[in-house]
Design a protein around this motif. Sequence first.
Motif, PDB file in Angstrom:
ATOM      1  N   ASP A 476     -30.995 -34.842  32.922  1.00 22.60           N
ATOM      2  CA  ASP A 476     -31.440 -34.425  34.120  1.00 22.60           C
ATOM      3  C   ASP A 476     -31.069 -32.844  34.087  1.00 22.60           C
ATOM      4  OD1 ASP A 476     -32.158 -36.471  34.917  1.00 22.60           O
ATOM      5  OD2 ASP A 476     -30.159 -37.247  36.100  1.00 22.60           O
ATOM      6  N   ASP A 477     -29.994 -32.496  33.355  1.00 23.70           N
ATOM      7  CA  ASP A 477     -29.622 -31.117  33.189  1.00 23.70           C
ATOM      8  C   ASP A 477     -30.148 -30.258  31.877  1.00 23.70           C
ATOM      9  OD1 ASP A 477     -28.035 -28.669  33.091  1.00 23.70           O
ATOM     10  OD2 ASP A 477     -26.434 -29.465  34.015  1.00 23.70           O
ATOM     11  N   GLU A 478     -31.127 -29.525  32.246  1.00 22.98           N
ATOM     12  CA  GLU A 478     -31.619 -28.908  30.884  1.00 22.98           C
ATOM     13  C   GLU A 478     -30.531 -28.294  30.046  1.00 22.98           C
ATOM     14  OE1 GLU A 478     -34.588 -28.532  29.391  1.00 22.98           O
ATOM     15  OE2 GLU A 478     -35.130 -30.311  30.882  1.00 22.98           O
ATOM     16  N   LYS A 479     -29.543 -27.675  30.505  1.00 22.38           N
ATOM     17  CA  LYS A 479     -28.613 -26.767  30.052  1.00 22.38           C
ATOM     18  C   LYS A 479     -27.633 -27.935  29.122  1.00 22.38           C
ATOM     19  CE  LYS A 479     -25.428 -23.423  31.391  1.00 22.38           C
ATOM     20  NZ  LYS A 479     -24.409 -22.934  32.167  1.00 22.38           N
ATOM     21  N   ILE A 480     -27.459 -28.863  29.721  1.00 19.97           N
ATOM     22  CA  ILE A 480     -26.536 -29.929  29.003  1.00 19.97           C
ATOM     23  C   ILE A 480     -27.496 -30.270  27.742  1.00 19.97           C
ATOM     24  CG2 ILE A 480     -25.613 -32.224  28.925  1.00 19.97           C
ATOM     25  CD1 ILE A 480     -24.770 -31.747  31.860  1.00 19.97           C
ATOM     26  N   LEU A 481     -28.615 -30.455  27.952  1.00 26.48           N
ATOM     27  CA  LEU A 481     -29.502 -30.953  26.815  1.00 26.48           C
ATOM     28  C   LEU A 481     -29.528 -29.853  25.800  1.00 26.48           C
ATOM     29  CD1 LEU A 481     -31.754 -33.332  25.772  1.00 26.48           C
ATOM     30  CD2 LEU A 481     -33.441 -31.813  26.875  1.00 26.48           C
ATOM     31  N   LYS A 482     -29.682 -28.604  26.212  1.00 28.58           N
ATOM     32  CA  LYS A 482     -29.713 -27.612  25.200  1.00 28.58           C
ATOM     33  C   LYS A 482     -28.658 -27.472  24.436  1.00 28.58           C
ATOM     34  CE  LYS A 482     -31.218 -22.930  24.266  1.00 28.58           C
ATOM     35  NZ  LYS A 482     -30.350 -22.776  23.138  1.00 28.58           N
ATOM     36  N   ASN A 483     -27.296 -27.507  25.061  1.00 30.39           N
ATOM     37  CA  ASN A 483     -26.047 -27.463  24.469  1.00 30.39           C
ATOM     38  C   ASN A 483     -25.741 -28.531  23.413  1.00 30.39           C
ATOM     39  OD1 ASN A 483     -25.391 -25.192  25.872  1.00 30.39           O
ATOM     40  ND2 ASN A 483     -24.151 -26.369  27.256  1.00 30.39           N
ATOM     41  N   PHE A 484     -26.209 -29.858  23.846  1.00 27.87           N
ATOM     42  CA  PHE A 484     -26.352 -31.015  23.022  1.00 27.87           C
ATOM     43  C   PHE A 484     -26.974 -30.891  21.514  1.00 27.87           C
ATOM     44  CE2 PHE A 484     -27.841 -35.114  21.180  1.00 27.87           C
ATOM     45  CZ  PHE A 484     -26.523 -35.931  21.304  1.00 27.87           C
ATOM     46  N   VAL A 485     -28.366 -30.301  21.885  1.00 33.74           N
ATOM     47  CA  VAL A 485     -29.172 -30.106  20.606  1.00 33.74           C
ATOM     48  C   VAL A 485     -28.534 -28.940  19.666  1.00 33.74           C
ATOM     49  CG1 VAL A 485     -31.283 -29.022  20.081  1.00 33.74           C
ATOM     50  CG2 VAL A 485     -31.169 -30.895  21.862  1.00 33.74           C
ATOM     51  N   ASP A 486     -27.951 -27.932  20.441  1.00 33.37           N
ATOM     52  CA  ASP A 486     -27.558 -26.761  19.569  1.00 33.37           C
ATOM     53  C   ASP A 486     -26.128 -27.494  18.853  1.00 33.37           C
ATOM     54  OD1 ASP A 486     -29.502 -24.971  20.414  1.00 33.37           O
ATOM     55  OD2 ASP A 486     -28.111 -24.275  21.919  1.00 33.37           O
ATOM     56  N   ALA A 487     -25.388 -28.191  19.383  1.00 32.85           N
ATOM     57  CA  ALA A 487     -24.142 -28.689  18.748  1.00 32.85           C
ATOM     58  C   ALA A 487     -24.481 -29.697  17.830  1.00 32.85           C
ATOM     59  CB  ALA A 487     -23.108 -29.238  19.995  1.00 32.85           C
ATOM     60  N   ASN A 488     -25.468 -30.450  17.976  1.00 33.84           N
ATOM     61  CA  ASN A 488     -25.887 -31.537  16.949  1.00 33.84           C
ATOM     62  C   ASN A 488     -27.016 -31.423  15.957  1.00 33.84           C
ATOM     63  OD1 ASN A 488     -23.913 -33.891  17.621  1.00 33.84           O
ATOM     64  ND2 ASN A 488     -24.766 -33.079  19.501  1.00 33.84           N
ATOM     65  N   SER A 489     -27.507 -29.895  15.956  1.00 30.10           N
ATOM     66  CA  SER A 489     -28.744 -29.586  15.454  1.00 30.10           C
ATOM     67  C   SER A 489     -29.246 -30.299  14.315  1.00 30.10           C
ATOM     68  CB  SER A 489     -28.870 -27.967  15.287  1.00 30.10           C
ATOM     69  OG  SER A 489     -27.827 -27.413  14.367  1.00 30.10           O
ATOM     70  N   ARG A 490     -28.095 -30.473  13.218  1.00 32.27           N
ATOM     71  CA  ARG A 490     -28.583 -31.059  11.832  1.00 32.27           C
ATOM     72  C   ARG A 490     -28.966 -32.734  12.259  1.00 32.27           C
ATOM     73  NH1 ARG A 490     -26.462 -28.375   7.608  1.00 32.27           N
ATOM     74  NH2 ARG A 490     -26.425 -30.364   6.499  1.00 32.27           N
ATOM     75  N   LYS A 491     -28.932 -33.052  13.264  1.00 29.54           N
ATOM     76  CA  LYS A 491     -29.161 -34.732  13.660  1.00 29.54           C
ATOM     77  C   LYS A 491     -30.515 -34.572  14.691  1.00 29.54           C
ATOM     78  CE  LYS A 491     -24.879 -36.857  12.377  1.00 29.54           C
ATOM     79  NZ  LYS A 491     -24.143 -37.819  12.814  1.00 29.54           N
ATOM     80  N   ILE A 492     -30.846 -33.401  14.987  1.00 25.25           N
ATOM     81  CA  ILE A 492     -31.960 -33.213  15.875  1.00 25.25           C
ATOM     82  C   ILE A 492     -33.373 -33.167  14.973  1.00 25.25           C
ATOM     83  CG2 ILE A 492     -32.883 -32.208  17.776  1.00 25.25           C
ATOM     84  CD1 ILE A 492     -30.440 -33.461  18.655  1.00 25.25           C
ATOM     85  N   LEU A 493     -34.358 -33.940  15.391  1.00 27.75           N
ATOM     86  CA  LEU A 493     -35.715 -33.821  15.026  1.00 27.75           C
ATOM     87  C   LEU A 493     -36.542 -33.352  16.184  1.00 27.75           C
ATOM     88  CD1 LEU A 493     -36.232 -37.039  12.297  1.00 27.75           C
ATOM     89  CD2 LEU A 493     -35.524 -34.409  11.820  1.00 27.75           C
ATOM     90  N   VAL A 494     -37.705 -32.917  15.870  1.00 26.53           N
ATOM     91  CA  VAL A 494     -38.557 -32.576  17.086  1.00 26.53           C
ATOM     92  C   VAL A 494     -39.951 -33.369  16.704  1.00 26.53           C
ATOM     93  CG1 VAL A 494     -39.705 -30.531  18.175  1.00 26.53           C
ATOM     94  CG2 VAL A 494     -37.541 -30.349  17.104  1.00 26.53           C
ATOM     95  N   ASP A 495     -40.311 -34.121  17.821  1.00 27.95           N
ATOM     96  CA  ASP A 495     -41.749 -34.705  17.608  1.00 27.95           C
ATOM     97  C   ASP A 495     -42.787 -33.839  17.772  1.00 27.95           C
ATOM     98  OD1 ASP A 495     -42.277 -34.621  19.975  1.00 27.95           O
ATOM     99  OD2 ASP A 495     -41.985 -36.884  20.532  1.00 27.95           O
ATOM    100  N   ILE A 496     -44.017 -34.260  17.574  1.00 23.77           N
ATOM    101  CA  ILE A 496     -45.459 -33.456  17.448  1.00 23.77           C
ATOM    102  C   ILE A 496     -45.544 -32.856  18.885  1.00 23.77           C
ATOM    103  CG2 ILE A 496     -46.560 -34.106  15.408  1.00 23.77           C
ATOM    104  CD1 ILE A 496     -48.304 -35.894  17.169  1.00 23.77           C
ATOM    105  N   ARG A 497     -44.831 -33.490  19.836  1.00 29.29           N
ATOM    106  CA  ARG A 497     -45.172 -32.849  21.237  1.00 29.29           C
ATOM    107  C   ARG A 497     -43.846 -32.128  21.711  1.00 29.29           C
ATOM    108  NH1 ARG A 497     -48.101 -38.194  23.477  1.00 29.29           N
ATOM    109  NH2 ARG A 497     -50.078 -37.698  22.715  1.00 29.29           N
ATOM    110  N   GLY A 498     -42.963 -31.807  20.949  1.00 28.17           N
ATOM    111  CA  GLY A 498     -41.936 -31.006  21.169  1.00 28.17           C
ATOM    112  C   GLY A 498     -40.835 -31.775  21.825  1.00 28.17           C
ATOM    113  N   ASN A 499     -40.740 -32.816  21.860  1.00 31.29           N
ATOM    114  CA  ASN A 499     -39.543 -33.758  22.475  1.00 31.29           C
ATOM    115  C   ASN A 499     -38.318 -33.831  21.306  1.00 31.29           C
ATOM    116  OD1 ASN A 499     -40.980 -34.420  24.620  1.00 31.29           O
ATOM    117  ND2 ASN A 499     -42.130 -36.059  23.502  1.00 31.29           N
ATOM    118  N   TYR A 500     -37.282 -33.929  21.937  1.00 33.90           N
ATOM    119  CA  TYR A 500     -35.893 -33.995  20.817  1.00 33.90           C
ATOM    120  C   TYR A 500     -35.641 -35.225  20.624  1.00 33.90           C
ATOM    121  CZ  TYR A 500     -35.136 -29.116  21.820  1.00 33.90           C
ATOM    122  OH  TYR A 500     -35.108 -27.644  22.084  1.00 33.90           O
TER     123      TYR A 500
END
Length: 533
Positions: A476-500
């Motif tokens: 619900d919180d975009e900032k929390i999502l972004k922080n999570f993505v940054d902190a775990n970037s090696r474990k994040i993929l992006v699908d063809i629609r830009g979803n994490y």
Amino acid sequence: MTELIQEIHRRLTFAIISHPDAGKTTITEKLLLFGGAIHIAGAVKSGKTSRTAVSDFMKMEQERGISISTSVMGFEYKGRKVNILDTPGHADFSEDTYRGLSAVDSALMVIDSVKGVEERTRQLCVVCRMRATPITTFVNKLDREGKDPMELLDEIERELAVEVRPATWPIGQGKLFKGVYNLLDNKLYLFRPGEDQLPVDIVEIRSIQDPLLDEKVGPSLARKLREDVDMISGVYPPFDRDAYIAGRETPVFFGSALNNFGVRELLDNLVSLAPYPTPKKAEEREVPPEEPRFSGFVFKIHANMNPKHRDRIAFLRIVSGKFERNKMYWHVRSGKTFRTANPTAFMSQDREIIDEAWPGDIIGIHDTGTFKIGDTLTEGENINFQGIPSFAPQIFRTIMNADPLKEKQFHKGLNQLAEEGVVQIFSKIHQPNARVLGVVGQLQVEVLKSRLEYEYNASCKYENIDVSIAHWITSDDEKILKNFVDANSRKILVDIRGNYVFVSDSEWSLNRVKDLNPAIRFYSTSEMVDKRA
Ligand code: G4P
């Protein structure tokens, strides 16, 4: 009643779902036979050769040696236009099957009486539940020594989380199988083995105590039936159509498709009970079929059905209004108008050009690259239908071009096949050019490789990566999502629609991450995160 309402009330669009080998193909053939869509009674065996008669897609699939598509077959029965979506029956797993469920209004679930509830059925039921799709159940292969019927019903309730209501009840099983007692009309349907035994012997009895029952099935099976019926009426409340329509309750039929037994009653029941086209949820609002303005969505694209011509067929489910050939429609994603000169209907083995189609119908549109799965066509309104999810892949590979001279073909093929839904393609945050392939079953990897070669003249190679679990993430919180993505970037993929998508190598490590990040939600399909799902 307007023509639109009349046509809606005539439509019945359902999918057949089951685990491979439960008898889906056999039942489909029998349904087509009763619907008059194929005429060779008795000659319709489940042999591999006669199966080619069912649809020309299947022929293609057989040439390739595997089943890869979801075919659609339509026929008229008792005043209704029945559209059946036959989902792939082979062991290969395709997300097509799941997406196909977004295009129907109900489902017919086939269960093998010997094997009971199996894995694929379980997975498909999860999707039905997610969408509250009404399910009718057919327990097949009663001519074999199978599980006890009561046990089977318990298993269905327990494993599939849906309440069961027996509609017919078997008398004996295997070699002793004598037929079924129809609990809805109190008639006996007597079984005679043999594939061309049509129609079934129907005996009306005054009540379950009628001595005629003993005469027809023998005293010991008659006694057992009386006990069973007594128990059923004590255990199960009467069938409630509203609960069925809401997907909470499933009527259960017993029979043997191979022997033509029980399928006609099943079809009769579907025709009288199964829902006509239902409203479909769009991101913006719900769209009822009665709305006079046309709308529909693409739930499947099949490229290169004929490799000699580069033809792509987009399968469009009509949601509301009347579809007309040659009319200009609004293609919501591109914001452009689109005209269809040669829309086709799928009537048993033929694909014929149609001038109009109505809610519930599925039509094929010749496509030269305009469509993607999930696209909506309307008369001008911007609507995006929901319910065409991608499923969390379980097998991941880094995919690379293997022939430097065919770089262009490789990327074109990969993109088109990803759009078609054969595989999912992801990118990495730090290496946007690297492509990660995600599939739900190993066979998809092989299908991709052979189709890249066969249709695009390209070759690829794979490298294993240490990932086995994937979840789409949101917060619900975009900032929390972004922080999570940054902190775990090696474990994040992006699908063809830009979803994490968060990936991990084990259930244990995933659970740890979940516990540490309560504000992040994890989903096994893209439906809940994808704005355009
Ligand atoms: P599927 O599409 O769900 O994969 O199943 P399919 O109809 O192909 O049926 C799987 C096998 O089960 C087939 O046998 C079929 O003949 C058999 N079968 C279907 N219905 C019944 C039934 O009511 N009773 C019995 N005893 N068998 C049934 P197969 O030997 O694998 O294939 P085939 O060589 O007959 O085509």
